[in-house]
Design a protein around this motif. Structure first.
Motif, PDB file in Angstrom:
ATOM      1  N   SER A 555       2.628  18.176  19.684  1.00 44.65           N
ATOM      2  CA  SER A 555       3.798  17.986  18.821  1.00 44.65           C
ATOM      3  C   SER A 555       5.022  17.536  19.603  1.00 44.65           C
ATOM      4  O   SER A 555       6.124  17.487  19.065  1.00 44.65           O
ATOM      5  CB  SER A 555       4.120  19.285  18.076  1.00 44.65           C
ATOM      6  N   GLU A 556       4.837  17.248  20.907  1.00 42.97           N
ATOM      7  CA  GLU A 556       5.871  16.681  21.771  1.00 42.97           C
ATOM      8  C   GLU A 556       7.053  17.616  21.996  1.00 42.97           C
ATOM      9  O   GLU A 556       8.160  17.173  22.283  1.00 42.97           O
ATOM     10  CB  GLU A 556       6.359  15.333  21.211  1.00 42.97           C
ATOM     11  N   VAL A 557       6.819  18.916  21.842  1.00 40.03           N
ATOM     12  CA  VAL A 557       7.831  19.887  22.255  1.00 40.03           C
ATOM     13  C   VAL A 557       7.806  20.003  23.774  1.00 40.03           C
ATOM     14  O   VAL A 557       8.838  20.103  24.430  1.00 40.03           O
ATOM     15  CB  VAL A 557       7.562  21.261  21.609  1.00 40.03           C
ATOM     16  N   LEU A 558       6.604  19.983  24.344  1.00 39.95           N
ATOM     17  CA  LEU A 558       6.418  19.948  25.789  1.00 39.95           C
ATOM     18  C   LEU A 558       5.604  18.704  26.130  1.00 39.95           C
ATOM     19  O   LEU A 558       4.854  18.196  25.289  1.00 39.95           O
ATOM     20  CB  LEU A 558       5.670  21.192  26.287  1.00 39.95           C
ATOM     21  N   SER A 559       5.751  18.237  27.353  1.00 37.66           N
ATOM     22  CA  SER A 559       4.866  17.173  27.823  1.00 37.66           C
ATOM     23  C   SER A 559       4.155  17.671  29.067  1.00 37.66           C
ATOM     24  O   SER A 559       4.707  18.445  29.844  1.00 37.66           O
ATOM     25  CB  SER A 559       5.659  15.905  28.141  1.00 37.66           C
ATOM     26  N   GLU A 560       2.931  17.260  29.220  1.00 38.24           N
ATOM     27  CA  GLU A 560       2.096  17.750  30.316  1.00 38.24           C
ATOM     28  C   GLU A 560       1.677  16.579  31.187  1.00 38.24           C
ATOM     29  O   GLU A 560       1.134  15.592  30.695  1.00 38.24           O
ATOM     30  CB  GLU A 560       0.867  18.464  29.761  1.00 38.24           C
ATOM     31  N   GLU A 561       1.946  16.698  32.470  1.00 37.79           N
ATOM     32  CA  GLU A 561       1.536  15.670  33.418  1.00 37.79           C
ATOM     33  C   GLU A 561       1.005  16.343  34.670  1.00 37.79           C
ATOM     34  O   GLU A 561       1.380  17.470  34.994  1.00 37.79           O
ATOM     35  CB  GLU A 561       2.720  14.768  33.784  1.00 37.79           C
ATOM     36  N   LEU A 562       0.125  15.644  35.351  1.00 45.45           N
ATOM     37  CA  LEU A 562      -0.405  16.153  36.609  1.00 45.45           C
ATOM     38  C   LEU A 562       0.607  15.842  37.711  1.00 45.45           C
ATOM     39  O   LEU A 562       0.962  14.688  37.931  1.00 45.45           O
ATOM     40  CB  LEU A 562      -1.753  15.507  36.930  1.00 45.45           C
ATOM     41  N   VAL A 563       1.070  16.870  38.380  1.00 48.68           N
ATOM     42  CA  VAL A 563       2.053  16.713  39.445  1.00 48.68           C
ATOM     43  C   VAL A 563       1.360  16.931  40.780  1.00 48.68           C
ATOM     44  O   VAL A 563       0.603  17.889  40.958  1.00 48.68           O
ATOM     45  CB  VAL A 563       3.205  17.729  39.270  1.00 48.68           C
ATOM     46  N   VAL A 564       1.596  16.031  41.712  1.00 45.13           N
ATOM     47  CA  VAL A 564       0.994  16.164  43.041  1.00 45.13           C
ATOM     48  C   VAL A 564       1.560  17.402  43.720  1.00 45.13           C
ATOM     49  O   VAL A 564       2.774  17.585  43.821  1.00 45.13           O
ATOM     50  CB  VAL A 564       1.282  14.919  43.897  1.00 45.13           C
ATOM     51  N   LYS A 565       0.666  18.241  44.161  1.00 39.31           N
ATOM     52  CA  LYS A 565       1.104  19.482  44.798  1.00 39.31           C
ATOM     53  C   LYS A 565       1.582  19.214  46.215  1.00 39.31           C
ATOM     54  O   LYS A 565       1.047  18.385  46.922  1.00 39.31           O
ATOM     55  CB  LYS A 565      -0.039  20.489  44.849  1.00 39.31           C
ATOM     56  N   SER A 566       2.575  19.937  46.594  1.00 37.03           N
ATOM     57  CA  SER A 566       3.032  19.893  47.984  1.00 37.03           C
ATOM     58  C   SER A 566       2.969  21.292  48.554  1.00 37.03           C
ATOM     59  O   SER A 566       3.094  22.272  47.836  1.00 37.03           O
ATOM     60  CB  SER A 566       4.466  19.369  48.062  1.00 37.03           C
ATOM     61  N   ARG A 567       2.776  21.374  49.824  1.00 37.62           N
ATOM     62  CA  ARG A 567       2.686  22.685  50.461  1.00 37.62           C
ATOM     63  C   ARG A 567       3.979  23.462  50.261  1.00 37.62           C
ATOM     64  O   ARG A 567       3.977  24.659  50.015  1.00 37.62           O
ATOM     65  CB  ARG A 567       2.393  22.506  51.958  1.00 37.62           C
ATOM     66  N   GLY A 613      12.033  17.338  19.213  1.00 41.92           N
ATOM     67  CA  GLY A 613      11.360  18.282  20.099  1.00 41.92           C
ATOM     68  C   GLY A 613      12.288  19.379  20.560  1.00 41.92           C
ATOM     69  O   GLY A 613      11.895  20.549  20.662  1.00 41.92           O
ATOM     70  N   GLN A 614      13.535  19.044  20.841  1.00 39.31           N
ATOM     71  CA  GLN A 614      14.495  20.047  21.286  1.00 39.31           C
ATOM     72  C   GLN A 614      14.824  21.021  20.163  1.00 39.31           C
ATOM     73  O   GLN A 614      14.946  22.227  20.385  1.00 39.31           O
ATOM     74  CB  GLN A 614      15.772  19.368  21.781  1.00 39.31           C
ATOM     75  N   ALA A 615      14.956  20.508  18.943  1.00 32.17           N
ATOM     76  CA  ALA A 615      15.244  21.385  17.805  1.00 32.17           C
ATOM     77  C   ALA A 615      14.096  22.360  17.570  1.00 32.17           C
ATOM     78  O   ALA A 615      14.318  23.555  17.318  1.00 32.17           O
ATOM     79  CB  ALA A 615      15.489  20.539  16.552  1.00 32.17           C
ATOM     80  N   LYS A 616      12.870  21.876  17.681  1.00 27.89           N
ATOM     81  CA  LYS A 616      11.720  22.759  17.481  1.00 27.89           C
ATOM     82  C   LYS A 616      11.619  23.773  18.615  1.00 27.89           C
ATOM     83  O   LYS A 616      11.240  24.925  18.401  1.00 27.89           O
ATOM     84  CB  LYS A 616      10.428  21.936  17.389  1.00 27.89           C
ATOM     85  N   LEU A 617      11.981  23.349  19.826  1.00 27.19           N
ATOM     86  CA  LEU A 617      11.965  24.261  20.966  1.00 27.19           C
ATOM     87  C   LEU A 617      12.912  25.434  20.713  1.00 27.19           C
ATOM     88  O   LEU A 617      12.538  26.595  20.898  1.00 27.19           O
ATOM     89  CB  LEU A 617      12.377  23.514  22.226  1.00 27.19           C
ATOM     90  N   HIS A 618      14.132  25.159  20.275  1.00 25.96           N
ATOM     91  CA  HIS A 618      15.092  26.233  20.027  1.00 25.96           C
ATOM     92  C   HIS A 618      14.668  27.089  18.835  1.00 25.96           C
ATOM     93  O   HIS A 618      14.884  28.302  18.820  1.00 25.96           O
ATOM     94  CB  HIS A 618      16.482  25.645  19.792  1.00 25.96           C
ATOM     95  N   PHE A 619      14.056  26.442  17.827  1.00 25.03           N
ATOM     96  CA  PHE A 619      13.535  27.192  16.684  1.00 25.03           C
ATOM     97  C   PHE A 619      12.487  28.207  17.136  1.00 25.03           C
ATOM     98  O   PHE A 619      12.551  29.390  16.779  1.00 25.03           O
ATOM     99  CB  PHE A 619      12.934  26.214  15.672  1.00 25.03           C
ATOM    100  N   LEU A 620      11.528  27.751  17.950  1.00 27.82           N
ATOM    101  CA  LEU A 620      10.475  28.644  18.421  1.00 27.82           C
ATOM    102  C   LEU A 620      11.026  29.714  19.358  1.00 27.82           C
ATOM    103  O   LEU A 620      10.532  30.844  19.378  1.00 27.82           O
ATOM    104  CB  LEU A 620       9.382  27.826  19.125  1.00 27.82           C
ATOM    105  N   GLU A 621      12.039  29.368  20.131  1.00 29.77           N
ATOM    106  CA  GLU A 621      12.664  30.367  20.999  1.00 29.77           C
ATOM    107  C   GLU A 621      13.273  31.492  20.166  1.00 29.77           C
ATOM    108  O   GLU A 621      13.128  32.676  20.482  1.00 29.77           O
ATOM    109  CB  GLU A 621      13.745  29.717  21.849  1.00 29.77           C
ATOM    110  N   ASN A 622      13.925  31.143  19.059  1.00 32.29           N
ATOM    111  CA  ASN A 622      14.632  32.139  18.255  1.00 32.29           C
ATOM    112  C   ASN A 622      13.715  33.096  17.516  1.00 32.29           C
ATOM    113  O   ASN A 622      14.143  34.185  17.122  1.00 32.29           O
ATOM    114  CB  ASN A 622      15.535  31.431  17.237  1.00 32.29           C
ATOM    115  N   VAL A 623      12.452  32.694  17.311  1.00 29.78           N
ATOM    116  CA  VAL A 623      11.533  33.503  16.503  1.00 29.78           C
ATOM    117  C   VAL A 623      11.411  34.923  17.046  1.00 29.78           C
ATOM    118  O   VAL A 623      11.372  35.900  16.281  1.00 29.78           O
ATOM    119  CB  VAL A 623      10.148  32.823  16.434  1.00 29.78           C
TER     120      VAL A 623
END
Length: 744
Positions: A555-567, A613-623
């Motif tokens: 639902s595009e509230v979060l986005s997921e990407e593979l991030v290269v790990k660093s030590r 997405g930001q509005a839904k994020l704050h909505f879910l936070e408030n629940v």
């Protein structure tokens, strides 16, 4: 098949004569098949070996305590057993069921708009009823009307009336006779009159009575939560009566039984919203005249629509077999995480129930509550109250409310939950406002012209947040919280991590390790373990959280990407001193660990790219923020126990007093945080996590800080962990431990 209003019966007689059509309710009631067999069990129960053994044991105890003869003690206990069973047992009358069915058809048509039941669900129930094995109805408990409503619906569909377990607080003159004739059997709210001494005769009578009902193929109904919910959320399952059902299956008394979770949702609850009790007042005992006044008040009020949902019946035999197959042992051990702890007491005594059997009872009870909660329909009043408290605490125009109402409806349906209403949104909101009490929602015109003040489109609505009225809206809103529970947990965990690791915030995104995110979400579930059942016993919390995370990404509230790990990054996360509570929720079986190991190595990137997405994020936070704030307030009050002890009751009253003071000083965003129901759960959490220790002094439950937390530093660290989940947009500020201690 579709929903059907069970109050509409006149059309079924449209081809009959005038008198039949004129007396449609009486005709319909006379046509129902209710001449079923309801055996009298008093003699069988009193002669049962279990009861006789309990009487003999109690007589032996009397021999030691009061030095009476054994024969005299046995005679006394037999006489008492007969009296107890006479007061307890139901005496179902088919004539009374038919008469009451006719009366309720008239009364319900006067006070309700409809009683909606899905015809396909009723067909499932009818099929289970024809199986010649006991059927056990397990409804959630919201109102005293629940006792009548389920029997009434079964009567309308020619299904045998169940024996209904009722609290002895309802055993009042006149009503006692009526309820007993309709299937009610009365159970003491407190089985043991004295702490530390079990009333084994009473327990044996109740256990044997229920076992005999099941052995004779009778249907049984009991409320899995025990008493009515005071918060609007489902209560923790009580395992007492369920332990009898499991025991009758384990010992071969019955070969199988169908269990049917049931949810009854009201647009307006007849019993009120328990405002007084949320403010800490004791429950007012039921009386004859009190019941008469309540009935008179009910008859003068419109209570809107009622939705009754029957979950799919499941076989106890198949359930046990599947558990044995999946676990490879006798019974399933609890591998779930973050589950609301049920009562594990057995009616006949925990000492005669094996640990595996007790765990099976817990799992079945948890499964039933979880299934009933997620089958519950969201009513119009629930959704309106929820939106006002979560999104619009400062008020909202009707135009914006309609837009949000439509959006939230789509979200509810997307999450596979049902709506108990339909129609044009403005009309639905107007209907909900007409059902809710006037003091719960403030209505004002946003247009000055007097001619337009009566136009609902010009209204501006705001929730009444004053104490104690706010508990009215909270009660209705809490029914919707479970819909967004998992997503809200994940969002609050994401924001807690971003607050804890502020160095990882860059512009509009936060980079988070998925493994740490799931761990933080699990901690939040552990914090709220007495508020919700997060997963059924057959599913791990980790799986539920990952599924919820996938939905948020979709639902595009979060986005997921593979991030290269660093030590350097790994060391930074590993070296973090985040506090991790020790609870059963942190333990997974090996299969789940292996299955999710690769997935948990990814990073989550939270981006605030779109306004939606930001509005839904704050909505879910408030629940969940009002609950989180209550736990912050309770944890901030723990220094009151430094170097001292306090009764549990006094400690809870102290918590509520401090919470009310914060509301009066404007230091809290959520007045409902003073709820005594939630503060009691806070105390239970502190006991479960060994922050406070419980011991008994005579009959008083005494509390003191555990040795590991008997310092200001340890309490401050514990409070800090809870505060991580509190929204940074809240105006609530927790006092320092020093300030709290000084005031105390």
């Amino acid at each position: 098949m579709d929903l059907k209003n069970n109050l509409i019966v006149s059309t079924q007689n449209r081809n009959c004569g005038y008198l039949t059509r004129k007396l449609c309710y009486a005709t319909f009631s006379l046509q129902r098949k209710c001449s079923h067999r309801y055996p009298k069990l008093n003699k069988t129960v009193l002669e049962n070996e279990r009861v006789l053994e309990a009487i003999h044991y109690a007589a032996c105890e009397d021999d030691n305590e009061i030095k009476t003869s054994h024969a005299s003690a046995v005679k006394t206990h037999k006489k008492r057993a007969k009296e107890v069973l006479t007061k307890m047992a139901a005496a179902i009358s088919s004539a009374w069921i038919r008469l009451t069915g006719w009366v309720l058809l008239r009364v319900f048509n006067h006070m309700l708009d409809s009683i909606q039941v899905h015809q396909g669900q009723m067909e499932m129930v009818k099929k289970a009823a024809k199986s010649n094995i006991p059927v056990i109805f397990l409804p959630l408990h919201k109102s005293h009307l629940d006792y009548l409503l389920l029997t009434f619906i079964l009567f309308l569909h020619d299904i045998k009336a169940p024996h209904v377990a009722a609290g002895d607080n309802l055993s009042i003159p006149v009503f006692r006779y009526i309820l007993r004739s309709l299937g009610g059997f009365f159970i003491k709210r407190k089985l043991d009159p004295h702490y530390g001494k079990k009333d084994i005769v009473y327990r044996a009578l109740l256990h044997t009575y229920m076992a005999e009902l099941l052995r004779r193929g009778q249907y049984v109904e009991f409320f899995i939560e025990g008493g009515r919910t005071r918060s609007g959320k489902a209560g923790a399952p009580k395992a007492g009566l369920m332990s009898v059902v499991i025991d009758t299956f384990i010992d071969g008394t019955v070969t199988d039984a169908y269990l049917i979770p049931v949810s009854i949702t009201y647009e307006k609850v007849l019993d009120g919203e328990f405002i007084r009790e949320n403010m800490g007042s004791k429950k007012v005992p039921e009386t004859f005249w009190g019941a008469v006044k309540a009935i008179w008040r009910v008859l003068k009020t419109n209570y809107g629509h009622v939705r009754v949902t029957f979950c799919q019946p499941f076989s106890l035999q198949e359930y046990v077999q599947s558990v044995q197959t999946s676990s490879g042992r006798g019974f399933l051990t609890d591998g779930g995480m973050g589950l609301k702890d049920p009562s594990e007491s057995s009616l006949y005594g925990t000492d005669v129930v094996e640990e595996d059997q007790r765990q099976l009872v817990t799992n079945v009870a948890t499964h039933v509550v979880h299934a009933a909660v997620h089958a519950s329909a969201v009513m119009s009043t629930n959704l309106l109250a929820f939106l006002l408290l979560v999104n619009y605490r400062k008020g909202v125009s009707m135009k914006e409310l309609v837009r949000s109402f439509d959006w939230v409806k789509e979200e509810v349906l997307f999450l596979d939950r049902d709506l108990g209403f339909s129609g044009e949104t403005t009309a639905v909101i107007a209907h909900a406002l007409s059902i809710l009490d006037n003091h719960l929602v403030n209505k004002a015109s946003s247009v000055q012209c007097e001619q337009t003040n009566n136009n609902i489109e010009n209204w501006r609505l705001s929730p009444n947040l004053s104490l104690p009225d706010v508990f009215g809206l909270t009660y209705y809103a809490n029914s919707v919280t479970s819909v967004f529970l998992i997503e809200s947990v994940i969002v609050n965990a994401v924001l807690a991590l971003s607050r804890e690791q502020c160095s990882y915030i860059k512009e509009d995104s936060v980079v988070l390790p998925k493994q740490r995110l799931i761990r933080m979400a699990t901690q939040l579930c552990s914090l709220l373990q007495f508020e919700f059942i997060f997963t059924p016993p057959c599913t791990s919390l980790q799986t539920q959280l990952l599924d919820g995370l996938d939905r948020l990404v979709a639902s595009e509230v979060l986005s997921e990407e593979l991030v290269v790990k660093s030590r350097h990054a790994d060391e930074a996360w590993t070296g973090n001193s985040g506090f991790c509570w020790d609870s059963s929720s942190d333990e997974d079986d090996d299969a789940n660990t292996v299955a999710t190991k690769d997935a948990l190595d990814d990073r989550i990137i939270l981006k605030m790219a779109s306004n939606g997405g930001q509005a839904k994020l704050h909505f879910l936070e408030n629940v969940l923020q009002s609950l989180i704030e209550t736990y912050c307030i309770a944890a901030a009050a723990l220094p009151h126990l430094l170097g001292t002890t306090m009764t549990e009751n006094n400690f809870q009253q102290r918590l509520q007093k401090l919470a009310i003071e914060r509301v009066e000083r404007g230091q809290t965003s959520y007045p409902e945080s003073v709820s005594m129901d939630t503060l009691r759960n806070c105390t239970r959490l502190f006991e479960k996590q060994n922050v406070i220790a419980l011991y008994y002094l005579d009959t008083q439950r005494m509390l003191e800080l555990d040795v590991m937390y008997d310092t200001e530093v340890a309490l401050a660290e514990y409070l800090h962990v809870i505060e991580l989940f509190r929204s940074s947009r809240s105006n609530y500020k927790v006092c320092s431990d020093t300030d709290v201690t000084a005031r105390s």
